[in-house]
Motif scaffolding. Sequence first.
Motif, PDB file in Angstrom:
ATOM      1  N   TYR A   1      62.876   2.653  22.286  1.00  0.00           N
ATOM      2  CA  TYR A   1      61.521   1.568  21.378  1.00  0.00           C
ATOM      3  C   TYR A   1      61.834   0.478  21.805  1.00  0.00           C
ATOM      4  O   TYR A   1      61.457  -0.704  21.802  1.00  0.00           O
ATOM      5  N   MET A   2      63.286  -0.328  22.040  1.00  0.00           N
ATOM      6  CA  MET A   2      64.036  -1.221  22.427  1.00  0.00           C
ATOM      7  C   MET A   2      63.818  -1.991  24.124  1.00  0.00           C
ATOM      8  O   MET A   2      63.904  -0.774  25.055  1.00  0.00           O
ATOM      9  N   LYS A   3      63.192  -2.966  24.336  1.00  0.00           N
ATOM     10  CA  LYS A   3      62.923  -3.652  25.806  1.00  0.00           C
ATOM     11  C   LYS A   3      64.173  -3.329  26.248  1.00  0.00           C
ATOM     12  O   LYS A   3      64.069  -3.743  27.728  1.00  0.00           O
ATOM     13  N   GLU A   4      65.476  -3.484  26.146  1.00  0.00           N
ATOM     14  CA  GLU A   4      66.353  -2.953  26.646  1.00  0.00           C
ATOM     15  C   GLU A   4      66.646  -2.226  27.802  1.00  0.00           C
ATOM     16  O   GLU A   4      67.241  -1.956  28.663  1.00  0.00           O
ATOM     17  N   TYR A   5      65.780  -1.154  27.326  1.00  0.00           N
ATOM     18  CA  TYR A   5      66.118   0.001  28.352  1.00  0.00           C
ATOM     19  C   TYR A   5      63.763  -0.228  28.597  1.00  0.00           C
ATOM     20  O   TYR A   5      63.570  -0.035  28.124  1.00  0.00           O
ATOM     21  N   PRO A   6      64.723   0.751  29.488  1.00  0.00           N
ATOM     22  CA  PRO A   6      63.580   0.988  31.127  1.00  0.00           C
ATOM     23  C   PRO A   6      62.538   2.422  30.471  1.00  0.00           C
ATOM     24  O   PRO A   6      61.610   2.273  31.695  1.00  0.00           O
ATOM     25  N   VAL A   7      62.058   2.622  29.365  1.00  0.00           N
ATOM     26  CA  VAL A   7      61.175   3.545  29.116  1.00  0.00           C
ATOM     27  C   VAL A   7      59.941   3.065  28.076  1.00  0.00           C
ATOM     28  O   VAL A   7      59.048   3.153  28.151  1.00  0.00           O
ATOM     29  N   GLU A   8      60.474   1.921  27.555  1.00  0.00           N
ATOM     30  CA  GLU A   8      59.159   1.299  26.180  1.00  0.00           C
ATOM     31  C   GLU A   8      57.828   0.669  27.292  1.00  0.00           C
ATOM     32  O   GLU A   8      56.796   0.846  27.368  1.00  0.00           O
ATOM     33  N   LYS A   9      58.410   0.488  28.447  1.00  0.00           N
ATOM     34  CA  LYS A   9      57.652  -0.828  29.284  1.00  0.00           C
ATOM     35  C   LYS A   9      56.534   0.722  30.220  1.00  0.00           C
ATOM     36  O   LYS A   9      55.844   0.576  30.465  1.00  0.00           O
ATOM     37  N   ARG A  10      57.415   1.781  30.716  1.00  0.00           N
ATOM     38  CA  ARG A  10      57.011   2.847  31.431  1.00  0.00           C
ATOM     39  C   ARG A  10      55.457   3.391  30.314  1.00  0.00           C
ATOM     40  O   ARG A  10      54.648   3.665  30.715  1.00  0.00           O
ATOM     41  N   MET A  11      56.090   3.190  29.056  1.00  0.00           N
ATOM     42  CA  MET A  11      54.600   4.196  28.208  1.00  0.00           C
ATOM     43  C   MET A  11      53.565   2.922  28.166  1.00  0.00           C
ATOM     44  O   MET A  11      52.042   2.899  27.747  1.00  0.00           O
ATOM     45  N   ARG A  12      53.748   1.538  28.459  1.00  0.00           N
ATOM     46  CA  ARG A  12      52.885   0.122  28.703  1.00  0.00           C
ATOM     47  C   ARG A  12      52.137   0.932  29.063  1.00  0.00           C
ATOM     48  O   ARG A  12      50.379   0.931  29.131  1.00  0.00           O
ATOM     49  N   ASP A  13      52.859   0.781  30.547  1.00  0.00           N
ATOM     50  CA  ASP A  13      52.137   0.717  31.790  1.00  0.00           C
ATOM     51  C   ASP A  13      51.625   2.628  31.661  1.00  0.00           C
ATOM     52  O   ASP A  13      50.969   2.584  32.849  1.00  0.00           O
ATOM     53  N   ALA A  14      52.037   3.176  31.594  1.00  0.00           N
ATOM     54  CA  ALA A  14      51.316   4.335  31.737  1.00  0.00           C
ATOM     55  C   ALA A  14      49.377   4.153  31.574  1.00  0.00           C
ATOM     56  O   ALA A  14      48.589   4.991  31.389  1.00  0.00           O
ATOM     57  N   LYS A  15      49.629   3.819  29.961  1.00  0.00           N
ATOM     58  CA  LYS A  15      47.965   4.192  29.123  1.00  0.00           C
ATOM     59  C   LYS A  15      47.231   3.388  29.983  1.00  0.00           C
ATOM     60  O   LYS A  15      46.072   4.033  29.920  1.00  0.00           O
ATOM     61  N   ILE A  16      47.021   2.254  30.710  1.00  0.00           N
ATOM     62  CA  ILE A  16      46.035   1.607  31.913  1.00  0.00           C
ATOM     63  C   ILE A  16      45.506   3.385  32.645  1.00  0.00           C
ATOM     64  O   ILE A  16      44.380   2.839  32.845  1.00  0.00           O
ATOM     65  N   THR A  17      46.648   3.505  32.943  1.00  0.00           N
ATOM     66  CA  THR A  17      46.388   4.602  33.769  1.00  0.00           C
ATOM     67  C   THR A  17      44.679   5.791  33.350  1.00  0.00           C
ATOM     68  O   THR A  17      44.359   6.196  34.013  1.00  0.00           O
ATOM     69  N   GLN A  18      44.926   6.074  31.982  1.00  0.00           N
ATOM     70  CA  GLN A  18      43.878   6.743  31.861  1.00  0.00           C
ATOM     71  C   GLN A  18      42.708   6.565  31.179  1.00  0.00           C
ATOM     72  O   GLN A  18      41.513   6.385  30.435  1.00  0.00           O
ATOM     73  N   ILE A  19      42.615   4.802  31.236  1.00  0.00           N
ATOM     74  CA  ILE A  19      41.753   3.894  31.647  1.00  0.00           C
ATOM     75  C   ILE A  19      41.036   3.429  32.596  1.00  0.00           C
ATOM     76  O   ILE A  19      39.538   3.897  32.612  1.00  0.00           O
ATOM     77  N   TYR A  20      41.560   2.832  33.713  1.00  0.00           N
ATOM     78  CA  TYR A  20      40.655   2.388  34.939  1.00  0.00           C
ATOM     79  C   TYR A  20      40.485   3.154  35.683  1.00  0.00           C
ATOM     80  O   TYR A  20      41.330   4.444  35.789  1.00  0.00           O
ATOM     81  N   GLU A  21      39.403   2.639  36.842  1.00  0.00           N
ATOM     82  CA  GLU A  21      38.966   3.285  37.678  1.00  0.00           C
ATOM     83  C   GLU A  21      37.830   4.515  36.918  1.00  0.00           C
ATOM     84  O   GLU A  21      38.575   5.314  37.694  1.00  0.00           O
ATOM     85  N   GLY A  22      38.076   4.239  35.856  1.00  0.00           N
ATOM     86  CA  GLY A  22      36.672   5.101  35.022  1.00  0.00           C
ATOM     87  C   GLY A  22      37.755   5.469  34.172  1.00  0.00           C
ATOM     88  O   GLY A  22      38.664   6.714  34.251  1.00  0.00           O
ATOM     89  N   THR A  23      37.293   5.349  32.719  1.00  0.00           N
ATOM     90  CA  THR A  23      37.925   6.452  31.624  1.00  0.00           C
ATOM     91  C   THR A  23      38.130   7.950  31.766  1.00  0.00           C
ATOM     92  O   THR A  23      37.284   8.403  32.201  1.00  0.00           O
ATOM     93  N   ASN A  24      38.969   8.797  30.908  1.00  0.00           N
ATOM     94  CA  ASN A  24      39.511   9.684  31.910  1.00  0.00           C
ATOM     95  C   ASN A  24      38.159  10.729  30.473  1.00  0.00           C
ATOM     96  O   ASN A  24      37.937  11.531  31.409  1.00  0.00           O
ATOM     97  N   GLN A  25      37.371   9.889  29.899  1.00  0.00           N
ATOM     98  CA  GLN A  25      36.170  11.054  29.464  1.00  0.00           C
ATOM     99  C   GLN A  25      35.245  10.796  30.593  1.00  0.00           C
ATOM    100  O   GLN A  25      34.468  11.699  30.564  1.00  0.00           O
ATOM    101  N   ILE A  26      35.046   9.636  31.148  1.00  0.00           N
ATOM    102  CA  ILE A  26      33.710   9.646  32.297  1.00  0.00           C
ATOM    103  C   ILE A  26      34.583  10.615  33.639  1.00  0.00           C
ATOM    104  O   ILE A  26      33.686  11.446  33.991  1.00  0.00           O
ATOM    105  N   GLN A  27      35.732  11.059  33.920  1.00  0.00           N
ATOM    106  CA  GLN A  27      35.876  11.581  34.658  1.00  0.00           C
ATOM    107  C   GLN A  27      35.930  12.868  34.620  1.00  0.00           C
ATOM    108  O   GLN A  27      35.451  14.311  35.141  1.00  0.00           O
TER     109      GLN A  27
END
Length: 385
Positions: free
Chosen positions: A343-369
């Motif tokens: 959960y801490m910014k010092e470790y490189p996984v919370e950023k990946r969770m934040r980055d992952a979220k957009i892939t379900q949204i842009y270039e067409g939401t996963n609902q549109i897909q």
Amino acid sequence: MNYFLTEEQQMIKDMARQIAREKIRPVAAEYDEKGIFPTDIVKIMAESDLFRVFIPEEYDGFGGGMFEMALVVEELSRECGGISLAYAASGLGTIPIILFGSDEQKKKYLPRLAAGETLAAFALTEAGAGSDAAAIKTTAAADGDEYVLDGTKQWITNGGEAEIYTVIALTDPNRGARGSSAILVEKGTAGFDFGKKEDKMGIRASATRELVFDRCRVPKTNLLGREGMGFLVAMKTLDQSRPGVAAQALGIAQGALDAAVAYSRERVQFGKPISAFQGVQFMLADMATQVEASRALTYQVAKNIDAEEKGVSGISAMAKVMASDTAMKVTTDAVQILGGYGYMKEYPVEKRMRDAKITQIYEGTNQIQREVIALHLIKESVRGR
Ligand code: COS
């Protein structure tokens, strides 16, 4: 798993991996925190010829396609899904020129894009037209041998950084989707300006800006395809580009999985590394299985697109849904495995969770897909296939 890459494909993948490890890894956290656009990394990618991999040979490319682009995007995204996006979004902006550009337009733009001298961007979305892409309001009125563009595009990746924009605008506002056209607009054209830079949850190293057109005049020779083909250009472009988003999601997920496995071997609780506990093992096993299944689907769909298979909308959407839902799940589980540290910014996984979220949204939401996949299924059933 072995995907039997050719020697050239392996070299491309290795080159992207090396850049990711040596150049992206050291700056990923800082660029994310400060929202720095990776101009320096783009230059390195260009010098390493990564922008050439999906461009036809006659326009100074290496003659590969979406598969090669996916290999690069995946490897770059293993270290940072935001920095990799400067590359992937330029790919998205280049696809309409490859698919619909005249020889003259290709000669003018593709060699510069292949050399990485400049980036491209794709401008469809507006404040009132996201999933409903046909609801755009930006107009391109014909005036002699020019179009006059008016309107605002929203959330355009590479906005302000790219030199070449494919803009979808209405040349005949009375005809809705059938009245739209795809028009190339270069940065620096009078009447073309950039609005605010967005402050985002993730992919923070990527530039997301408004494009503002105010009586912006471009020559009619900038039209891609024919008038009225704008919606088709957009849909065909997205059919090709969605495996690119899948590849980005895949890289983000793989990076999170790598971090979770490494951490589980080091973290000792109850006198043992947590990798010795079945609860953690089962999580890692599911994460790895989902990542590999996403990779297999993404690679195969990219290959089918490169083989010019007809009617790829459904499988392209499947790759995007599968890989992006996997990225969200795997990055969330990686944070769970790292526990409080995750959960801490010092470790490189919370950023990946934040980055992952957009892939379900842009270039067409996963609902549109899912809608695209379902419509494809139903159409095939009607045809009796
Ligand atoms: N390839 C070719 N033609 C396509 C197509 C595709 N993938 N998808 C739709 N079309 C055609 C249809 O065949 C139809 O043609 P006719 O008018 O000749 O029958 C026309 O385009 C309109 O199609 P439809 O009626 O299905 O359009 P809708 O407005 O209902 O929208 C969706 C369809 C939802 C699929 C579309 O709006 C979409 O993809 N939305 C998401 C947009 C998006 O990804 N935005 C993210 C920002 S871009 S980075």
